[in-house]
Design a protein around this motif. Structure first.
Motif, PDB file in Angstrom:
ATOM      1  N   TYR A   1     -12.090 -66.980 -12.572  1.00  9.17           N
ATOM      2  CA  TYR A   1     -12.964 -67.872 -11.457  1.00  9.17           C
ATOM      3  C   TYR A   1     -13.277 -66.527 -10.308  1.00  9.17           C
ATOM      4  O   TYR A   1     -12.744 -65.807 -10.250  1.00  9.17           O
ATOM      5  CB  TYR A   1     -11.900 -68.928 -10.553  1.00  9.17           C
ATOM      6  CG  TYR A   1     -10.812 -68.231  -9.760  1.00  9.17           C
ATOM      7  CD1 TYR A   1      -9.397 -67.708 -10.279  1.00  9.17           C
ATOM      8  CD2 TYR A   1     -10.975 -68.130  -8.638  1.00  9.17           C
ATOM      9  CE1 TYR A   1      -8.711 -67.057  -9.627  1.00  9.17           C
ATOM     10  CE2 TYR A   1     -10.059 -67.373  -7.753  1.00  9.17           C
ATOM     11  CZ  TYR A   1      -8.912 -66.909  -8.235  1.00  9.17           C
ATOM     12  OH  TYR A   1      -8.054 -66.539  -7.430  1.00  9.17           O
ATOM     13  N   SER A   2     -14.260 -67.327  -9.483  1.00  7.62           N
ATOM     14  CA  SER A   2     -14.733 -66.385  -8.354  1.00  7.62           C
ATOM     15  C   SER A   2     -14.829 -67.420  -7.166  1.00  7.62           C
ATOM     16  O   SER A   2     -13.887 -67.185  -6.196  1.00  7.62           O
ATOM     17  CB  SER A   2     -15.996 -65.827  -8.747  1.00  7.62           C
ATOM     18  OG  SER A   2     -16.308 -64.874  -7.688  1.00  7.62           O
ATOM     19  N   CYS A   3     -15.851 -68.032  -7.005  1.00  3.66           N
ATOM     20  CA  CYS A   3     -16.155 -68.610  -5.742  1.00  3.66           C
ATOM     21  C   CYS A   3     -15.267 -69.783  -5.354  1.00  3.66           C
ATOM     22  O   CYS A   3     -15.239 -70.265  -4.277  1.00  3.66           O
ATOM     23  CB  CYS A   3     -17.632 -69.220  -5.903  1.00  3.66           C
ATOM     24  SG  CYS A   3     -17.951 -70.430  -6.743  1.00  3.66           S
ATOM     25  N   ARG A   4     -14.701 -70.685  -6.454  1.00  3.29           N
ATOM     26  CA  ARG A   4     -13.943 -71.892  -6.163  1.00  3.29           C
ATOM     27  C   ARG A   4     -14.818 -72.880  -5.385  1.00  3.29           C
ATOM     28  O   ARG A   4     -14.292 -73.630  -4.682  1.00  3.29           O
ATOM     29  CB  ARG A   4     -12.678 -71.513  -5.190  1.00  3.29           C
ATOM     30  CG  ARG A   4     -11.652 -71.006  -5.842  1.00  3.29           C
ATOM     31  CD  ARG A   4     -10.574 -70.756  -4.883  1.00  3.29           C
ATOM     32  NE  ARG A   4      -9.209 -70.384  -5.562  1.00  3.29           N
ATOM     33  CZ  ARG A   4      -8.410 -70.932  -6.112  1.00  3.29           C
ATOM     34  NH1 ARG A   4      -8.448 -72.480  -6.175  1.00  3.29           N
ATOM     35  NH2 ARG A   4      -7.151 -70.551  -6.436  1.00  3.29           N
ATOM     36  N   ALA A   5     -16.098 -72.829  -5.530  1.00  2.34           N
ATOM     37  CA  ALA A   5     -16.795 -73.854  -4.744  1.00  2.34           C
ATOM     38  C   ALA A   5     -18.223 -74.241  -5.993  1.00  2.34           C
ATOM     39  O   ALA A   5     -19.036 -75.100  -5.437  1.00  2.34           O
ATOM     40  CB  ALA A   5     -17.526 -73.095  -3.641  1.00  2.34           C
ATOM     41  N   GLY A   6     -17.861 -74.201  -7.106  1.00  5.80           N
ATOM     42  CA  GLY A   6     -18.913 -74.935  -8.017  1.00  5.80           C
ATOM     43  C   GLY A   6     -20.078 -73.981  -8.019  1.00  5.80           C
ATOM     44  O   GLY A   6     -21.056 -74.945  -8.573  1.00  5.80           O
ATOM     45  N   LEU A   7     -20.112 -72.969  -7.664  1.00  5.71           N
ATOM     46  CA  LEU A   7     -21.822 -72.394  -7.502  1.00  5.71           C
ATOM     47  C   LEU A   7     -21.765 -71.268  -8.476  1.00  5.71           C
ATOM     48  O   LEU A   7     -22.856 -70.967  -9.000  1.00  5.71           O
ATOM     49  CB  LEU A   7     -21.636 -71.600  -6.138  1.00  5.71           C
ATOM     50  CG  LEU A   7     -21.861 -72.818  -5.134  1.00  5.71           C
ATOM     51  CD1 LEU A   7     -21.621 -72.308  -3.568  1.00  5.71           C
ATOM     52  CD2 LEU A   7     -23.213 -73.328  -5.124  1.00  5.71           C
ATOM     53  N   CYS A   8     -20.707 -70.559  -8.885  1.00  3.93           N
ATOM     54  CA  CYS A   8     -20.887 -69.184  -9.513  1.00  3.93           C
ATOM     55  C   CYS A   8     -20.981 -69.400 -11.465  1.00  3.93           C
ATOM     56  O   CYS A   8     -20.987 -68.720 -12.019  1.00  3.93           O
ATOM     57  CB  CYS A   8     -20.124 -68.204  -9.341  1.00  3.93           C
ATOM     58  SG  CYS A   8     -18.263 -68.228  -9.638  1.00  3.93           S
ATOM     59  N   GLN A   9     -20.310 -70.219 -11.456  1.00  2.00           N
ATOM     60  CA  GLN A   9     -19.790 -70.938 -12.895  1.00  2.00           C
ATOM     61  C   GLN A   9     -19.114 -69.918 -13.692  1.00  2.00           C
ATOM     62  O   GLN A   9     -18.564 -69.891 -15.021  1.00  2.00           O
ATOM     63  CB  GLN A   9     -21.114 -71.209 -13.782  1.00  2.00           C
ATOM     64  CG  GLN A   9     -22.014 -71.999 -13.190  1.00  2.00           C
ATOM     65  CD  GLN A   9     -23.230 -72.573 -13.870  1.00  2.00           C
ATOM     66  OE1 GLN A   9     -23.423 -72.082 -15.031  1.00  2.00           O
ATOM     67  NE2 GLN A   9     -24.303 -73.275 -13.314  1.00  2.00           N
ATOM     68  N   SER A  10     -18.264 -69.058 -12.784  1.00  4.11           N
ATOM     69  CA  SER A  10     -17.168 -68.138 -13.522  1.00  4.11           C
ATOM     70  C   SER A  10     -16.208 -68.864 -14.274  1.00  4.11           C
ATOM     71  O   SER A  10     -15.271 -68.291 -15.209  1.00  4.11           O
ATOM     72  CB  SER A  10     -16.604 -67.239 -12.382  1.00  4.11           C
ATOM     73  OG  SER A  10     -17.391 -66.287 -11.838  1.00  4.11           O
ATOM     74  N   CYS A  11     -15.698 -69.963 -13.703  1.00  2.00           N
ATOM     75  CA  CYS A  11     -14.535 -70.650 -14.185  1.00  2.00           C
ATOM     76  C   CYS A  11     -14.870 -71.749 -15.455  1.00  2.00           C
ATOM     77  O   CYS A  11     -14.145 -72.584 -15.821  1.00  2.00           O
ATOM     78  CB  CYS A  11     -13.886 -71.711 -12.991  1.00  2.00           C
ATOM     79  SG  CYS A  11     -15.005 -72.830 -12.243  1.00  2.00           S
TER      80      CYS A  11
ATOM     81  N   LEU B   1     -16.794 -77.520 -14.415  1.00  2.00           N
ATOM     82  CA  LEU B   1     -16.303 -76.429 -13.268  1.00  2.00           C
ATOM     83  C   LEU B   1     -14.973 -76.910 -13.085  1.00  2.00           C
ATOM     84  O   LEU B   1     -14.674 -77.469 -12.139  1.00  2.00           O
ATOM     85  CB  LEU B   1     -17.304 -76.225 -12.446  1.00  2.00           C
ATOM     86  CG  LEU B   1     -18.587 -75.830 -13.099  1.00  2.00           C
ATOM     87  CD1 LEU B   1     -19.738 -75.678 -11.953  1.00  2.00           C
ATOM     88  CD2 LEU B   1     -18.671 -74.295 -13.714  1.00  2.00           C
TER      89      LEU B   1
ATOM     90  N   CYS C   1     -12.954 -75.629 -10.786  1.00  4.42           N
ATOM     91  CA  CYS C   1     -12.640 -75.472  -9.569  1.00  4.42           C
ATOM     92  C   CYS C   1     -12.832 -76.487  -8.564  1.00  4.42           C
ATOM     93  O   CYS C   1     -12.591 -76.418  -7.382  1.00  4.42           O
ATOM     94  CB  CYS C   1     -13.387 -73.970  -9.055  1.00  4.42           C
ATOM     95  SG  CYS C   1     -15.093 -74.062  -8.897  1.00  4.42           S
TER      96      CYS C   1
END
Ligand SMILES: Cc1cc2nc3c(=O)[nH]c(=O)nc-3n(C[C@H](O)[C@H](O)[C@H](O)COP(=O)(O)OP(=O)(O)OC[C@H]3O[C@@H](n4cnc5c(N)ncnc54)[C@H](O)[C@@H]3O)c2cc1C
Ligand code: FES
Length: 315
Positions: free
Chosen positions: A32-42, A70, A72
């Motif tokens: 995960y990275s941003c935890r805000a639904g923006l980066c799509q890492s998760c 996502l 997060c």
């Protein structure tokens, strides 16, 4: 209480808890990275149960139909069974070809993909290290260039940026997921002006978009603002000055942000016809959010504002 099952292991979802928090209890190495639904890492795939529509915002329709979401930003009503990424989502392996300092705290990282990697200039990728650490980076190169170029801002104690900017990574392998995002030049564009505004490494996607528009024969004017804390941090000053001297339709406008509101003052001084302009905002989330609101109030069309906020990892 809803249950989350991930790769055969299960946990209860606490009231109001996101699926990501529950997953991290099962496996602390879940990316995960941003935890805000923006980066799509998760990004993950639900193989049973209903995910929320909020957790699928910004995903490709084909991913949504396959149950990708996502975690997060997902607080589901019922049980979920979840798998990692399936074969449907391609990951491209790349060799880190070179790392070069562009200024005190920005490195240019060039990657050689093992197979053709198709993208639009200005999109971003999820860059995944061999141990699973994942971060988003915007693409500064053009699709027909041999190497994929990223501009990495070096953050003190930043896990990925410190690692990527050290010369020792040359020759190592990373994988790229994507391309992602909607920040790219639209060839059918009839906007009278392209206004590209970036802060810090937010210049990376704009460098690609400006060159793509020029090569595609965009008939209007292009204004490229780069806000940075000092002149030394205008890290592509020479390249962009030369490009604008060769291309009369491009104005390169470096802005040194010593006084608060300087960027906004300069943009207002540009006297752009906001309702007819297409606007790209990239870089610090504060800058992106403030300018999006201001420009909308000045008459800009929200459908013609494209933004990538470089949201960083939340604890
Ligand atoms: C869509 C998108 C595109 C992005 N594109 C780029 C890009 O082209 N270039 C780029 O450099 N970054 C980009 N980012 C940000 C990038 O994904 C990482 O968040 C960044 O590189 C920091 O990661 P790290 O692992 O080095 O730091 P972390 O280990 O995640 O963070 C370490 C600490 O530093 C803090 N921190 C992180 N970043 C900053 C910062 N900028 N200023 C001050 N403190 C900070 C964190 O809050 C944390 O406390 C993008 C992000 C998104 C969502
Ligand atoms: S989208 Fe979930 S961590 Fe960024």
């Amino acid at each position: 209480m809803a249950q989350i099952v991930y790769e055969g292991r299960q946990t209860d979802l606490l009231p109001g808890e996101t699926v990501l928090d529950a997953l991290l209890r099962i496996d602390p190495s879940v990316p995960y990275s941003c935890r805000a639904g923006l980066c799509q890492s998760c990004l993950m795939k639900a193989t049973r149960g209903e995910v929320t529509s909020k957790s699928q915002v910004g995903l490709k329709a084909s991913w949504v139909s396959q149950g990708y979401f996502l975690p997060c930003v997902c607080v589901p009503d019922g049980d979920l069974e979840i798998a990692g990424l399936g074969n449907e989502i391609e990951s491209t392996s790349c060799r880190i070809e070179s790392v070069e300092r562009l200024c005190e705290d920005v490195a240019r990282v060039r990657l050689r993909p093992d197979k053709p990697f198709h993208y639009r200039a200005g999109q971003y990728v999820s860059l995944v290290r061999e141990d699973g650490l994942s971060r988003s980076y915007s693409i500064a190169s053009l699709p027909d260039e041999r190497l994929i170029e990223l501009h990495v801002g070096i953050v003190s104690n930043g896990q990925m940026s410190s690692w990527l900017s050290s010369g020792e990574v040359v020759g190592q392998t990373v994988s790229l997921r994507g391309p992602l995002g909607e920040c790219f030049y639209l060839p059918e564009d009839n906007a009278s002006t392209l206004v590209l505004i970036g802060s810090g490494t937010g210049l990376a996607p704009l460098y690609g978009i400006a060159r793509d528009a020029l090569r595609s024969g965009y008939p209007g004017q292009i204004a490229l603002y780069h806000a940075a804390k000092s002149t030394e941090h205008h890290y592509l000053h020479d390249d962009l000055s030369q490009l604008s001297s060769e291309s009369p339709s491009l104005r390169y406008l470096p802005v040194t942000e010593q006084a608060e509101g300087e960027l906004l003052r300069r943009i207002m001084g540009g006297e752009h016809a906001w309702p007819e302009s297409r606007i790209y905002l990239c870089g610090s989330p504060t800058m992106v959010n403030q300018l999006r609101k201001k420009l909308y109030l000045l008459g800009a069309d929200l459908n013609r504002i494209h933004a990538d906020a470089f949201v960083t990892r939340a604890k």
